[in-house]
Design a protein around this motif. Structure first.
Motif, PDB file in Angstrom:
ATOM      1  N   THR A 309     -17.966  -8.621  19.651  1.00 48.39           N
ATOM      2  CA  THR A 309     -17.552  -9.542  18.692  1.00 48.39           C
ATOM      3  C   THR A 309     -17.337 -10.925  19.333  1.00 48.39           C
ATOM      4  O   THR A 309     -17.521 -11.941  19.000  1.00 48.39           O
ATOM      5  CB  THR A 309     -16.643  -9.236  17.699  1.00 48.39           C
ATOM      6  OG1 THR A 309     -17.019  -8.055  16.812  1.00 48.39           O
ATOM      7  CG2 THR A 309     -16.399 -10.097  16.323  1.00 48.39           C
ATOM      8  N   ASN A 312     -20.086 -12.263  21.051  1.00 46.43           N
ATOM      9  CA  ASN A 312     -20.826 -13.155  19.999  1.00 46.43           C
ATOM     10  C   ASN A 312     -20.324 -14.109  19.652  1.00 46.43           C
ATOM     11  O   ASN A 312     -21.085 -15.445  19.371  1.00 46.43           O
ATOM     12  CB  ASN A 312     -20.871 -12.179  18.740  1.00 46.43           C
ATOM     13  CG  ASN A 312     -21.834 -11.076  18.868  1.00 46.43           C
ATOM     14  OD1 ASN A 312     -22.543 -10.990  19.936  1.00 46.43           O
ATOM     15  ND2 ASN A 312     -21.625 -10.066  17.950  1.00 46.43           N
ATOM     16  N   PHE A 313     -19.046 -14.766  19.601  1.00 47.49           N
ATOM     17  CA  PHE A 313     -18.371 -15.736  19.143  1.00 47.49           C
ATOM     18  C   PHE A 313     -18.633 -16.755  20.266  1.00 47.49           C
ATOM     19  O   PHE A 313     -18.891 -18.064  19.948  1.00 47.49           O
ATOM     20  CB  PHE A 313     -16.869 -15.614  19.133  1.00 47.49           C
ATOM     21  CG  PHE A 313     -16.064 -16.588  18.645  1.00 47.49           C
ATOM     22  CD1 PHE A 313     -16.115 -17.306  17.565  1.00 47.49           C
ATOM     23  CD2 PHE A 313     -15.197 -17.278  19.773  1.00 47.49           C
ATOM     24  CE1 PHE A 313     -15.367 -18.342  17.367  1.00 47.49           C
ATOM     25  CE2 PHE A 313     -14.307 -18.423  19.403  1.00 47.49           C
ATOM     26  CZ  PHE A 313     -14.572 -19.217  18.070  1.00 47.49           C
ATOM     27  N   LEU A 316     -21.966 -17.834  19.892  1.00 47.02           N
ATOM     28  CA  LEU A 316     -22.177 -18.948  18.901  1.00 47.02           C
ATOM     29  C   LEU A 316     -21.932 -20.194  19.025  1.00 47.02           C
ATOM     30  O   LEU A 316     -22.600 -21.146  18.760  1.00 47.02           O
ATOM     31  CB  LEU A 316     -21.682 -18.250  17.516  1.00 47.02           C
ATOM     32  CG  LEU A 316     -21.398 -19.016  16.463  1.00 47.02           C
ATOM     33  CD1 LEU A 316     -22.753 -19.302  15.834  1.00 47.02           C
ATOM     34  CD2 LEU A 316     -20.448 -18.390  15.275  1.00 47.02           C
ATOM     35  N   TYR A 339     -26.894 -17.479  11.597  1.00 46.24           N
ATOM     36  CA  TYR A 339     -26.236 -16.815  10.379  1.00 46.24           C
ATOM     37  C   TYR A 339     -26.163 -15.226  10.549  1.00 46.24           C
ATOM     38  O   TYR A 339     -25.457 -14.665  10.151  1.00 46.24           O
ATOM     39  CB  TYR A 339     -26.797 -17.367   9.114  1.00 46.24           C
ATOM     40  CG  TYR A 339     -26.388 -18.747   8.571  1.00 46.24           C
ATOM     41  CD1 TYR A 339     -25.077 -18.924   8.424  1.00 46.24           C
ATOM     42  CD2 TYR A 339     -27.274 -19.881   8.522  1.00 46.24           C
ATOM     43  CE1 TYR A 339     -24.763 -20.108   8.147  1.00 46.24           C
ATOM     44  CE2 TYR A 339     -26.780 -21.043   8.140  1.00 46.24           C
ATOM     45  CZ  TYR A 339     -25.640 -21.400   7.773  1.00 46.24           C
ATOM     46  OH  TYR A 339     -24.983 -22.736   7.332  1.00 46.24           O
ATOM     47  N   VAL A 342     -23.674 -14.288  12.899  1.00 43.82           N
ATOM     48  CA  VAL A 342     -22.338 -14.265  12.264  1.00 43.82           C
ATOM     49  C   VAL A 342     -22.171 -13.321  11.343  1.00 43.82           C
ATOM     50  O   VAL A 342     -21.095 -12.538  11.395  1.00 43.82           O
ATOM     51  CB  VAL A 342     -22.082 -15.571  11.478  1.00 43.82           C
ATOM     52  CG1 VAL A 342     -21.009 -15.486  10.722  1.00 43.82           C
ATOM     53  CG2 VAL A 342     -21.878 -16.770  12.468  1.00 43.82           C
ATOM     54  N   SER A 345     -21.674 -10.066  13.291  1.00 48.67           N
ATOM     55  CA  SER A 345     -20.219  -9.879  13.827  1.00 48.67           C
ATOM     56  C   SER A 345     -19.227  -9.729  12.934  1.00 48.67           C
ATOM     57  O   SER A 345     -18.396  -8.959  13.386  1.00 48.67           O
ATOM     58  CB  SER A 345     -19.952 -11.174  14.592  1.00 48.67           C
ATOM     59  OG  SER A 345     -21.064 -11.994  15.660  1.00 48.67           O
ATOM     60  N   VAL A 346     -19.482 -10.144  11.752  1.00 46.83           N
ATOM     61  CA  VAL A 346     -18.550  -9.678  10.804  1.00 46.83           C
ATOM     62  C   VAL A 346     -18.761  -8.165  10.302  1.00 46.83           C
ATOM     63  O   VAL A 346     -17.355  -7.754  10.331  1.00 46.83           O
ATOM     64  CB  VAL A 346     -18.922 -10.579   9.247  1.00 46.83           C
ATOM     65  CG1 VAL A 346     -17.934 -10.128   8.110  1.00 46.83           C
ATOM     66  CG2 VAL A 346     -18.288 -12.118   9.713  1.00 46.83           C
ATOM     67  N   LEU A 383     -14.906 -17.226  12.999  1.00 47.92           N
ATOM     68  CA  LEU A 383     -16.668 -17.046  12.822  1.00 47.92           C
ATOM     69  C   LEU A 383     -16.878 -17.743  11.180  1.00 47.92           C
ATOM     70  O   LEU A 383     -18.068 -18.204  11.484  1.00 47.92           O
ATOM     71  CB  LEU A 383     -16.851 -15.692  12.834  1.00 47.92           C
ATOM     72  CG  LEU A 383     -16.774 -14.795  14.022  1.00 47.92           C
ATOM     73  CD1 LEU A 383     -17.125 -13.293  13.736  1.00 47.92           C
ATOM     74  CD2 LEU A 383     -18.009 -15.226  15.022  1.00 47.92           C
ATOM     75  N   ILE A 384     -16.216 -17.669  10.506  1.00 46.30           N
ATOM     76  CA  ILE A 384     -16.500 -18.303   9.160  1.00 46.30           C
ATOM     77  C   ILE A 384     -16.306 -19.932   9.390  1.00 46.30           C
ATOM     78  O   ILE A 384     -17.504 -20.400   8.838  1.00 46.30           O
ATOM     79  CB  ILE A 384     -15.576 -18.061   8.094  1.00 46.30           C
ATOM     80  CG1 ILE A 384     -15.569 -16.410   7.700  1.00 46.30           C
ATOM     81  CG2 ILE A 384     -15.666 -18.714   6.724  1.00 46.30           C
ATOM     82  CD1 ILE A 384     -14.548 -15.942   6.870  1.00 46.30           C
ATOM     83  N   ALA A 386     -17.169 -21.322  12.070  1.00 50.78           N
ATOM     84  CA  ALA A 386     -18.358 -21.807  13.018  1.00 50.78           C
ATOM     85  C   ALA A 386     -19.460 -21.555  12.001  1.00 50.78           C
ATOM     86  O   ALA A 386     -20.520 -22.446  12.171  1.00 50.78           O
ATOM     87  CB  ALA A 386     -18.421 -20.520  14.015  1.00 50.78           C
ATOM     88  N   ALA A 387     -19.527 -20.786  11.033  1.00 53.29           N
ATOM     89  CA  ALA A 387     -20.770 -20.729  10.312  1.00 53.29           C
ATOM     90  C   ALA A 387     -20.804 -22.159   9.403  1.00 53.29           C
ATOM     91  O   ALA A 387     -22.125 -22.502   9.205  1.00 53.29           O
ATOM     92  CB  ALA A 387     -20.505 -19.382   9.041  1.00 53.29           C
TER      93      ALA A 387
END
Length: 503
Positions: A309, A312-313, A316, A339, A342, A345-346, A383-384, A386-387
């Motif tokens: 994760t 992934n961040f 991203l 998306y 993200v 990853s969540v 992450l949110i 970044a989304a």
């Protein structure tokens, strides 16, 4: 080009005197004392000192300046309100850094942005260049004030007073000797002076004096680095005629490469997430992978999921750099892939979170496990944000990350980590009958009233551990006021009352 702001002798002398006074207060508050109520007191005095003497350099304040200041004060208050060893040690490192960065942002001539990496560079420049440059200024101020600043008549008066004191010293010895022989009471009073001198350790006095002098010089130099700064301009090399002109370097990511990498990675993640859904939401009811126990399920892959994760961040953030260069159709594809990244990853974070929760149910709650939970929630919030940035190019992602980071750290200090851990372990005991008594008794002082109530309700289950805690830490019962801590005081008072009642 270098520009030097002229030093004003009177304000320099006043600032030096205030710096030495502040240093004396600092050694009184902290020399031989554990930080407590002394910490917020000194932080307030330090800000008053800096902002008063460098008020002409103060930039216009914005909303984040007040948020930053409130965060610093709240973190300073943790030394008074809480006794968690983890945050105590961490705040000893974090708070000075936050204060130095805040001062640099408020007073530096470079006027750096609070969300830019240039702020760190400006703080380092001031701390290691601008401040130390004024160490000799201290002696210049003293020399001008004590020598050139005094008129000849005043000099002569001071010299005469000094000569009078030297001449009176032997005379005072003879007179005092005669008077002590003539009056017994006077002699007893004089005999008390050696006892007072014995209480004052020479090594301690020397240490306090050195502490005050060195810190006073440091405080003045740090302040005067803002007031009488030397402007340092970065040299720009202009190419000669005919030479190729160097374009400024700008890190970007090719959109085609980003699309390829995201497609390959997301294909694996979608497969992994689809497998996870087959048992992820049924793990609490016992629907675990075949041949796995709760402990095996909780342990297996937990740290790997956190690492993936985190990767992934980073992926991203790098992929966001490809958005400005992508054309309309490719831009839509990259946003869709981001998306998906993200979302996967969540799901991975949730999987890791549920594994850790199962592990805690089986083996109990600890500070490390609590902090890992907090980190996962924080990573999910990153992450949110970044989304949001994926579809809104103008969204100030770095600024929101800075605000979220500061507020989250303050929140973690005030959430009462040890009390939550103690409460969860008590609830686990009521459900399973298992409890790690030595670990609970080793938590911070704010958990003691809760543990005492629990012990009383369960036939003094923790009596031995609480007795050991009282015996081992009895030396902390008498707190000097600079080290006063509310949680420690309340915990010790409750523990003393419990021990007296249990006898």
């Amino acid at each position: 080009m270098e520009e030097k702001v002229p030093v004003i002798p009177r304000s320099a002398l006043s600032a030096l005197a205030a710096a030495l006074l502040l240093a004396i207060v600092h050694q009184y508050l902290f020399f031989g004392h554990k930080p407590g109520v002394s910490y917020p007191i000194f932080v307030v005095l330090f800000y008053c000192f800096m902002l008063y003497y460098a008020k002409d350099q103060l930039r216009p304040l914005k909303w984040f300046d007040y948020v930053w200041l409130a965060a610093i004060f709240l973190l300073a208050m943790t030394f008074v309100l809480f006794s968690s060893w983890f945050f105590f040690g961490l705040n000893l490192l974090v708070l000075p850094v936050l204060i130095l960065l805040h001062m640099t942002y408020l007073l530096s001539y470079r006027r750096p942005s609070w969300s830019g990496i240039q702020l760190i560079g400006a703080a380092l420049e001031h701390f290691f260049a601008q401040g130390p440059r004024h160490w000799p200024t201290v002696f210049t101020v003293i020399r001008k004030t004590g020598g050139e600043g005094l008129k000849n008549e005043r000099k002569q008066v001071y010299l005469k007073v000094l000569a009078g004191l030297l001449l009176s010293f032997p005379l005072l010895l003879i007179v005092i000797s005669l008077l002590s022989s003539a009056d017994g009471v006077f002699n007893q009073i004089l005999n008390k002076f050696p006892e007072l001198l014995e209480r004052i350790s020479f090594s301690e006095g020397f240490g306090r004096t050195l502490w005050s002098v060195v810190l006073g010089i440091g405080l003045f130099s740090y302040l005067w680095g803002f007031v009488a700064y030397k402007r340092i301009e970065r040299q720009v090399i202009v190419p000669k005629e005919g030479e190729p002109r160097m374009e400024p370097f700008e890190f970007t990511v090719d959109p085609v490469i980003a699309t390829t990498v995201l497609t390959a990675v997301n294909a694996v993640y979608v497969l992994f997430v689809s497998v996870q859904f087959s048992y992820l939401f049924g793990a609490w009811e016992g629907a675990l992978p075949q041949g796995s126990t709760y402990a095996d399920y909780a342990r297996s892959g937990f740290f790997e999921l956190i690492m993936v994760t985190s990767i992934n961040f980073g992926l991203l953030l790098l992929s966001l750099l490809a958005l400005p260069r992508a054309k309309a159709r490719l831009l839509t594809v990259i946003r869709t892939l981001l998306y998906i990244l993200v979302l996967c990853s969540v799901v991975m974070l949730y999987s890791a979170y549920s594994r850790l929760a199962l592990y805690e149910e089986a083996y109990g709650y600890t500070e490390i496990r609590f902090l890992v939970h907090a980190f996962m929630i924080f990573l999910g919030l990153l992450l949110i944000l970044a989304a949001v940035r994926i579809s809104k190019r103008e969204f100030p992602l770095i600024k929101w990350y800075v605000v979220l980071g500061v507020l989250s750290y303050v929140f973690m200090n005030y959430i009462g980590m040890d009390r939550i851990i103690a409460t969860q372990n008590i609830a686990r005991y009521e459900a399973s009958g298992d409890i790690d008594a030595p670990y609970l008794s080793g938590l911070s002082w704010e958990t003691v009233p809760l543990l005492i109530d629990f012990s009383k309700q369960n036939n003094d289950l923790l009596k031995q551990e609480l007795s050991d805690k009282w015996s081992n830490r009895r030396g902390e019962a008498q707190q000097e006021w600079p080290s006063f801590n509310v949680a420690q005081y309340r915990g010790q008072q409750a523990l003393q009352e419990y021990m007296n009642t249990a006898k």
